[in-house]
Design an enzyme around this catalytic site. Structure first.
Site: not given
Ligand code: LIP
Length: 264
Positions: A70, A86, A88-89, A91, A213
């Site tokens: 990412e 990813d 940190i998914d 964030t 993701d």
């Molecule tokens: C996020 C996702 C979240 C989604 C956001 C975003 P990030 O990932 O996991 O559920 O709704 O649009 O993509 O950007 O925090 O890694």
């Protein structure tokens, strides 16, 4: 051990190392915040540090694999395996010190997701799977909840960082609220997929994800018995993800279709 199990163990070990570093940094340091695709799409120094740690580990352990991350990681490979990271998914949750964020690491071969780990350090949970070997949280096997009735289903979804584009999905979710048990917005797609796998929610659907993701969580959900498809029941793509039990799946496809119809 199979290749899939080997790759899962690599994903588990790198996700743990990066996730523990990020959690420790978040609890003990100062956050440096920047925006990315929109004014509410944040990135911290820990997103970058986590990705650097994981890519350095993969370069050492799997030097011939490709990597997509990412925060910009992009390495070509020759082995036929691609890692989707990813770092940190969720964030936004990380920034607010909400516990539902995760490090997501998945490996794909020519047949699809092969191995993956989703580590949620603030929950103390390591979700993992290897294709054909089932899915686990820590060392406990995962299985989806066998809900067959949308009126009894707890549904999770997510919204894009592009605030001006949220309207149609918000309207769809508002219509669904009249039919389902309730709706949750956890804030991390990889965790949503793992929660389907763990039977903590009955279904998850979202538009506009990226491969990082999806890949690890998709495998974990599938190995726990979920169907993971697009909104029409066809092959899943990051742009359109629906995950739920096989029994609920046709009902969710219909509910999404009905909720998406323009109102008369
Ligand atoms: C996020 C996702 C979240 C989604 C956001 C975003 P990030 O990932 O996991 O559920 O709704 O649009 O993509 O950007 O925090 O890694």
């Amino acid at each position: 051990m199979s290749v899939a199990a080997d790759l899962r163990d690599i994903a588990v070990s790198l996700a743990r190392e990066a996730g523990d570093m990020a959690l420790h940094g978040r609890k003990n340091g100062t956050l440096t915040l920047h925006t990315k695709s929109s004014p509410v799409d944040m990135v911290t120094q820990y997103d970058k540090a986590s990705e650097d740690m994981i890519t350095a580990g993969l370069a050492k352990l799997r030097p011939h694999d490709a990597i997509v991350g990412e925060e910009g990681a992009s390495t070509a490979g020759t082995s036929g395996i691609t890692w989707h990271i990813d770092p940190i998914d969720g964030t936004t949750n990380f920034m607010y010190d909400l516990p539902t964020w995760a490090v997501s690491i998945g490996a794909v071969d020519e047949h699809g997701p092969l191995a993956g780990a989703v580590y949620a350090p603030a929950l103390g949970e390591m979700f993992s799977a290897a294709r054909g070997n089932g899915a686990h949280v820590n060392h406990t096997p995962l299985a989806v909840r066998r809900c067959e009735d949308v009126s009894q289903a707890l549904i999770a979804t997510g919204f894009s960082y592009n605030v001006s584009g949220r309207g149609p999905h918000a309207q769809r979710v508002a219509r669904m609220l009249m039919t389902v048990r309730d709706v949750r917005r956890m804030g991390a797609a990889a965790i949503d997929l793992c929660f389907v796998a763990a039977g903590r929610i009955d279904a998850y659907f979202e538009e506009g994800l990226n491969s990082w993701d999806l890949v690890a969580g998709q495998l974990i959900a599938t190995e726990a018995g979920a169907f993971v498809t697009n909104f029409h029941g066809d092959a899943v793509v990051p742009e359109q993800v629906l995950a739920c039990s096989p029994e609920l799946h046709p009902h969710m496809v219909r509910l999404i279709e009905e909720s998406t119809q323009p109102q008369t």
